[in-house]
Design a protein around this motif. Structure first.
Motif, PDB file in Angstrom:
ATOM      1  N   TRP A 204      20.400  10.422  -2.571  1.00  0.00           N
ATOM      2  CA  TRP A 204      19.673  10.988  -3.706  1.00  0.00           C
ATOM      3  C   TRP A 204      18.398  11.698  -3.258  1.00  0.00           C
ATOM      4  CZ3 TRP A 204      19.979   6.510  -7.851  1.00  0.00           C
ATOM      5  CH2 TRP A 204      21.258   6.532  -8.433  1.00  0.00           C
ATOM      6  N   GLU A 205      17.741  11.184  -2.228  1.00  0.00           N
ATOM      7  CA  GLU A 205      16.515  11.847  -1.787  1.00  0.00           C
ATOM      8  C   GLU A 205      16.788  13.235  -1.221  1.00  0.00           C
ATOM      9  OE1 GLU A 205      17.022   8.285   1.126  1.00  0.00           O
ATOM     10  OE2 GLU A 205      17.386   8.722  -0.999  1.00  0.00           O
TER      11      GLU A 205
ATOM     12  N   GLN B  44      11.812   6.593  -8.928  1.00  0.00           N
ATOM     13  CA  GLN B  44      11.682   5.376  -8.135  1.00  0.00           C
ATOM     14  C   GLN B  44      10.519   4.545  -8.668  1.00  0.00           C
ATOM     15  OE1 GLN B  44      12.628   5.910  -3.707  1.00  0.00           O
ATOM     16  NE2 GLN B  44      11.668   7.866  -4.192  1.00  0.00           N
TER      17      GLN B  44
ATOM     18  N   GLU C  98      23.805   4.677  -6.307  1.00  0.00           N
ATOM     19  CA  GLU C  98      23.205   5.653  -5.399  1.00  0.00           C
ATOM     20  C   GLU C  98      24.061   5.918  -4.170  1.00  0.00           C
ATOM     21  OE1 GLU C  98      19.566   4.309  -3.346  1.00  0.00           O
ATOM     22  OE2 GLU C  98      19.925   2.381  -4.312  1.00  0.00           O
TER      23      GLU C  98
ATOM     24  N   ARG D  67      15.914   2.595  -8.511  1.00  0.00           N
ATOM     25  CA  ARG D  67      16.063   4.033  -8.288  1.00  0.00           C
ATOM     26  C   ARG D  67      17.078   4.571  -9.304  1.00  0.00           C
ATOM     27  NH1 ARG D  67      15.385   6.032  -2.879  1.00  0.00           N
ATOM     28  NH2 ARG D  67      17.538   6.759  -2.788  1.00  0.00           N
TER      29      ARG D  67
ATOM     30  N   LEU E 283      14.814  12.515  -8.690  1.00  0.00           N
ATOM     31  CA  LEU E 283      14.933  11.110  -8.330  1.00  0.00           C
ATOM     32  C   LEU E 283      13.761  10.348  -8.925  1.00  0.00           C
ATOM     33  CD1 LEU E 283      16.066   8.750  -6.572  1.00  0.00           C
ATOM     34  CD2 LEU E 283      14.636   9.623  -4.704  1.00  0.00           C
TER      35      LEU E 283
END
Length: 607
Positions: free
Chosen positions: A321-322, A425, A595, A430, A423
């Motif tokens: 995801w990052e 967090q 994720e 997340r 994203l």
């Protein structure tokens, strides 16, 4: 003239390749071994061949003697779903075209194709996400007979295309081309449909009015015309170079659609036997990144924060995801298609479509151009549009300007500087949020929680007026893949939209899904870890303050650590449909985190 690749894209791709070095090497080694088992009809046992040829009819002699390429067809046909109904005649057409080119084709297998639009809000939705992995398995089973030189994939909708891709990756030594069926023609405007839904939610429209509106929206064969997961799939396949250029949004049962379908057969035969066009080679780090870029630039479905991760993992690529979040910081939003705007996909296509978007990105170095596709090297072909010249299929340069800047913008004047997907967090875990349809004034909310253990419970609270005249963050939990198969929660969109229109500040946080139809209400979705997997969402209580900040990417429960440590996790409620879900217990017991693609075919520990 195109610009050099943007340094951020180069950096993210390099990082992805390095992270995936070992898993990708294992995958390619496995495919190389499988490649040694490619069609060898001269070496296969006679009884084996006889079984493969027995029902081939007029193709039997050619299969037996001429050794010409044989295409395996994987079809998601059924006549209940509008998007897949056009596939009824495709196998015969494909076989006819293959014969005309001196080759053969056989239906290798069928895969299930369920519709989230039909099961939305009902127990069947609890099978929806799991159906993707079943489709992947069914695809692999269909291709396992070792008598095919290439594959044609017939599928369009939500879980079907990702499942087909995952299954094709398992037989990555074969080339594969995806053949779309196209969207239905335009019916009632999508924003008009949404207004009727909201009026029905408040009791201001009758069931008869609602049904009439829906029938005008979904009125014929073809994909639904809003930009949900199905049409995001087609976009992604073009961005990844896995279907013919410009073919995603050509309507069914038209001469151009038929010509493109025939051309897909010819192209599958042309690339068979060429290792550089095998699925294992085309489905690589760069094409995966291109798929994410397309998702961001067009404001596509959040379901692909699950699906493209699972697709990548099926090819040994560990997308995160990052990576998607960082790409979103440099990829501008170039399209507004419902629910991110008022236009549908037919209007998007007419305004310039995917060819224009790809051209704009290429010009600024915002797309990998040094990739092989099913039609050759580079993405230039995907800036072109197909047409019929005296009945013959040809391609020409697509438009070099937007034909409607309310739908598609040039890269120098985007709708937003970022890709509309972020994203989130924080101590709640997340998750992701689709911001492309959320107005700026709604992107930050700090409000007390209202906790629900089901979609139905929140709907009931709305009907009873329990949500009126207050700001709140709805927390709908025990909707994750382990708990409930991760159903979509679209029946929450109309009531939340009504409350937001009344001036209330509202948001949604859930370990379930919302997908491509996610709309104007800020929704933190796919929260990982889920409630049943020890996620902090299981400790949220009514009245707890929550911050959801889609600008800075924060999702936090504002309760001190000592208080949280003393709280027990909530208990998952009994679900009436669980008896029918017993058959899928193996999926629920083994499914991984959202994720990591929420797949039960690949263990999270295998990374």
């Amino acid at each position: 003239m195109t610009q050099p690749l943007h340094p951020a894209i180069a950096r993210i791709t390099t990082r992805l390749a390095e992270r995936s070095k070992d898993s990708r090497a294992r995958y390619l080694s496995r495919i190389a071994t499988s490649g040694q088992l490619k069609p060898s009809r001269e070496q296969m046992g006679c009884a084996n061949l006889a079984h493969a040829y027995a029902a081939a009819g007029k193709d039997q002699l050619r299969l037996r003697v001429e050794r010409q390429p044989n295409i395996g067809i994987i079809t998601a046909y059924n006549d209940m779903l509008s998007a897949h109904q056009p596939y009824a005649q495709y196998p015969d057409r494909i076989k006819t075209k293959a014969r005309a080119l001196g080759a053969t084709a056989q239906v290798a297998g069928g895969v299930p194709a369920m519709c989230d639009g039909i099961t939305q809000g009902y127990a069947g939705m609890e099978l929806s996400l799991f159906s993707r992995d079943v489709i992947a398995q069914a695809t692999a089973i269909g291709l396992s007979h070792q008598v095919f030189d290439a594959a044609l994939m017939l599928g369009v909708c939500d879980k079907i295309v990702p499942g087909l891709l995952m299954g094709a990756a398992a037989f990555g030594h074969l080339p594969a081309i995806f053949v779309p069926a196209g969207p239905m023609t335009t019916g009632i405007a999508n924003d008009a449909k949404a207004k009727v839904r909201q009026r029905y939610a408040t009791g201001d429209a009758t069931r008869e009015e609602l049904l009439e509106s829906e029938l005008k929206a979904y009125h014929s064969e073809g994909t639904c015309t809003f930009y949900g997961t199905a049409n995001s799939n087609q976009m992604m396949l073009e961005f990844m170079g896995l279907m013919l250029p410009g073919s995603a949004f050509i309507n069914p049962n038209t001469p151009l659609r038929a010509a493109l379908d025939d051309a897909a057969v010819a192209q599958a035969l042309a690339i068979s036997g060429k290792p550089e066009y095998s699925m294992a080679q085309l489905l690589n780090e760069k094409s995966i990144i291109n798929g994410v870029i397309g998702l961001l630039a067009t404001g596509g479905s959040t379901n692909h924060t699950l699906h493209i991760v699972a697709i990548a993992r099926a090819a040994g690529i560990e997308l995160r995801w990052e990576d998607m979040d960082e790409l979103g910081q440099v990829i501008p939003l170039l399209a507004r298609v419902y629910p991110n705007g008022s236009a549908d996909v037919n209007q998007f296509h007419a305004a310039g479509g995917l060819g224009y978007v790809i051209d704009q990105l290429r010009q600024q170095g915002l797309l990998h151009d040094d990739v092989n596709t099913v039609v050759g090297h580079g993405m230039a072909a995907y800036t072109q549009e197909p047409y019929l010249a005296n009945g013959t299929l040809a391609w020409r340069a697509g438009t070099d300007k937007s034909l409607d800047e309310n739908i598609i913008r040039p890269i120098g004047n985007p709708f937003a500087p970022d890709g509309g997907l972020k994203l989130l967090q924080g101590n709640l875990g997340r998750g992701v949020i689709k911001t492309s349809a959320v107005k700026a004034e709604h992107r930050i909310i700090h409000a007390p929680a209202k906790v629900f253990e089901s979609q139905a419970a929140m709907q009931e609270a709305f009907k009873n007026g329990e949500l009126d005249n207050q700001d709140f963050v709805a927390v709908v939990r025990f909707q994750g893949p382990k708990a409930l198969g991760m159903p979509e929660l679209h029946k929450l969109t109309p009531p939340l939209g009504v409350l937001q229109d009344r001036g209330q500040k509202v948001a949604l946080i859930t370990d379930g899904r919302m997908s491509g139809a996610s709309g104007k209400v800020p929704s933190a979705i796919h929260l990982s870890p889920e409630a049943l997997d020890g996620g902090l969402i299981a400790k949220v209580m009514d009245g707890d303050m929550i911050t959801l900040d889609a600008v800075t990417g924060v999702v936090n429960l504002e309760v001190d650590a000592a208080t949280l440590a003393a709280r027990p996790n909530a208990t998952r409620p009994h679900v009436e449909s669980e008896n029918w879900l017993d058959m899928f217990a193996v999926a629920r017991d083994n499914v991984g985190r959202a994720e990591l693609g929420a797949t039960w075919l690949i263990k999270d520990s295998d990374i």
